[in-house]
Design a protein around this motif. Sequence first.
Motif, PDB file in Angstrom:
ATOM      1  N   LEU A 132       0.631  -1.089  -0.073  1.00  0.00           N
ATOM      2  CA  LEU A 132      -0.022   0.127  -0.056  1.00  0.00           C
ATOM      3  C   LEU A 132       0.849   1.217   0.029  1.00  0.00           C
ATOM      4  N   ASP A 191     -11.513  -1.722  -4.039  1.00  0.00           N
ATOM      5  CA  ASP A 191     -10.982  -1.202  -5.303  1.00  0.00           C
ATOM      6  C   ASP A 191     -10.933   0.224  -5.323  1.00  0.00           C
ATOM      7  N   GLN A 198       0.455   1.558  -9.781  1.00  0.00           N
ATOM      8  CA  GLN A 198      -0.584   1.763  -8.589  1.00  0.00           C
ATOM      9  C   GLN A 198      -1.569   0.740  -9.039  1.00  0.00           C
ATOM     10  N   ASN A 231      -2.423  -2.587  -6.720  1.00  0.00           N
ATOM     11  CA  ASN A 231      -3.855  -2.656  -6.210  1.00  0.00           C
ATOM     12  C   ASN A 231      -4.657  -3.853  -6.314  1.00  0.00           C
ATOM     13  N   ALA A 255       2.083   1.663  -3.488  1.00  0.00           N
ATOM     14  CA  ALA A 255       0.958   2.256  -4.363  1.00  0.00           C
ATOM     15  C   ALA A 255       0.658   3.596  -3.987  1.00  0.00           C
ATOM     16  N   VAL A 296      -9.244   2.463  -2.707  1.00  0.00           N
ATOM     17  CA  VAL A 296      -7.908   2.724  -3.051  1.00  0.00           C
ATOM     18  C   VAL A 296      -7.757   3.693  -4.252  1.00  0.00           C
TER      19      VAL A 296
END
Length: 584
Positions: A30, A142, A87, A91, A33, A145
């Motif tokens: 994370l 999803d 990213q 994810n 990302a 994020v």
Amino acid sequence: MHSADADGLTLAQGYGRLWRTYVRRHWRSLLVAGLMTLIYAVTTALMVRATAWLVDAFDARDAGALAWAPAVILAITLPRGAALYAQKTLNIRTMTTIEADLQKAMYGALLSADLARMQQEPPASLGARFTADIGLVREVMDRGVNTVAAVATIIGAFTQMLLIDWVLTLGTMAIFLLAMTPINTIGARLKRLSRQAQAQIGQMTAKVNEGLGGARLAKTYRLESYLAETANESFDSLRGLKVKMMDQQARVEPMMEAFGGLALAGLVLFVGTRIANGTNSIGDFSGFLAGLAIASQPMRKIGAIFTLASQGLAALSRIYALLDVQNTVVDRPDARPLPRVSGALSFRDVHFAYPDGSMALRGIDLDIPAGQTVALVGRSGAGKSTVFNLIPRLYDATSGSVTLDGHDLREVTLASLRDQVALVSQDSVLLTDTIAANIGFGRPGASRAEIEDAARDAAAHEFISRLPNGFDTRLGEEGGSFSGGERQRLAIARAILRDAPVLLLDEPTSALDAESEAAIRGALKRLTAGRTTLVIAHRLSTILDSDLICAMDQGRIVERGTHAELLERNGLYADLYRLQFGKG
């Protein structure tokens, strides 16, 4: 059952727990990302400044600046695209891992749940937790994020807009903040509707499975119309709920569009005046317009994710309800392992009541010496299966005690108790694995030779050997091709391999024809030899030579004795015997 209250669970509580329990452990992925998101946001914000610079360069016909324009654009867009790809890839990997972790936890909770808990809800409805509920939570994660990227993009865009004209930027932000009040109202409605929809999905799935599973009955009794009508009611109910949800969702983007139009109208009016006064340039206006365009799309996404999160909260509350079930049949803190027993069972004034208060057993007193065979007979609902379920502690007695070789079953560990009990039921459960593995489940670690010996004792070796891959034949779709007698012999082989001192036979021949029953009778005799055996039987012909027969009625043992003794008593057992054999 103790679970999170679906009505009282807030967004912070629901998603806070999800973060602490399943998401936070992936902080490294994370973090990377997040860095990619930051790069994407910064390069997106730079497009605002680049737009203003390019418009002013075109307006001034600055050849030197225009010569550098392609390089500037590529320097911004190439890192932006690479960061977006990295990213999204991170994810996807992280979210699918979290999804699988949730499914594993839910399945583990179901497998370890009390039998009474598992029987409260249809399997199809429980299965919906793994598909519809998890799918909705996955979508929220999803989008969530992506919301981080959206927030970073908005911050970057508004930062550049503040540098161009802070007064105008603050006015624009105030307009968009006004949109949050109606969005909050929509989110509350969606939470309620989503909870209803998820429950309806479970009911619908149960209806479909019911109709497909009973296809033979449906066709024979011409129930197609009835089944279609009842299923159609579920389909229509779900459709109605989805329409209401989509109607609420459909209001979000037009609402954000309207507020965006209001902001644009104010921009044109305000900036037009300032350009006329010479306060701002056309480049400033173009840059501000680009910033507004860049910020408006992620702001619409934030509005959409907020409403989706309200729906996901209803799904999370159902998932937490499953995960938070407090089992009652558990090892006591001072539970000790049960040593190998001879099999002497004793019931002392045993009562059992279901959670709804209905009584299944009323004062059962029964002593079964080691190695004897005791049959339980009676009409449906008499309590026979409940007696069975108390022995491996699938249930615990409400009052009274059940002992094995003098050990109270509630004072020993579940694992050591269940290792000394074997079960053969009318429903021969075969798992999707090889035949050898299905027999081997009786005693993990058993050798191939021991598995084959158990198959011989169960009169199953011959038909297994005729299969193309023998003991390595995988069950599953093939499993449906076995006859009832063959499936039952595999179950008997599994019980023989277990070599447990206590054996439970739950109507093991009730689903078989006379020829199949005769084929496995010898296998059952070998299985029961030297073991304490309890038999539930509707076919009285299979229990005539039992050491003791107990006739049950309304949760009580009303008669006990041998076959001859009970016939002579001319009570309930004699009535059941005459009913089956037609003897007056």
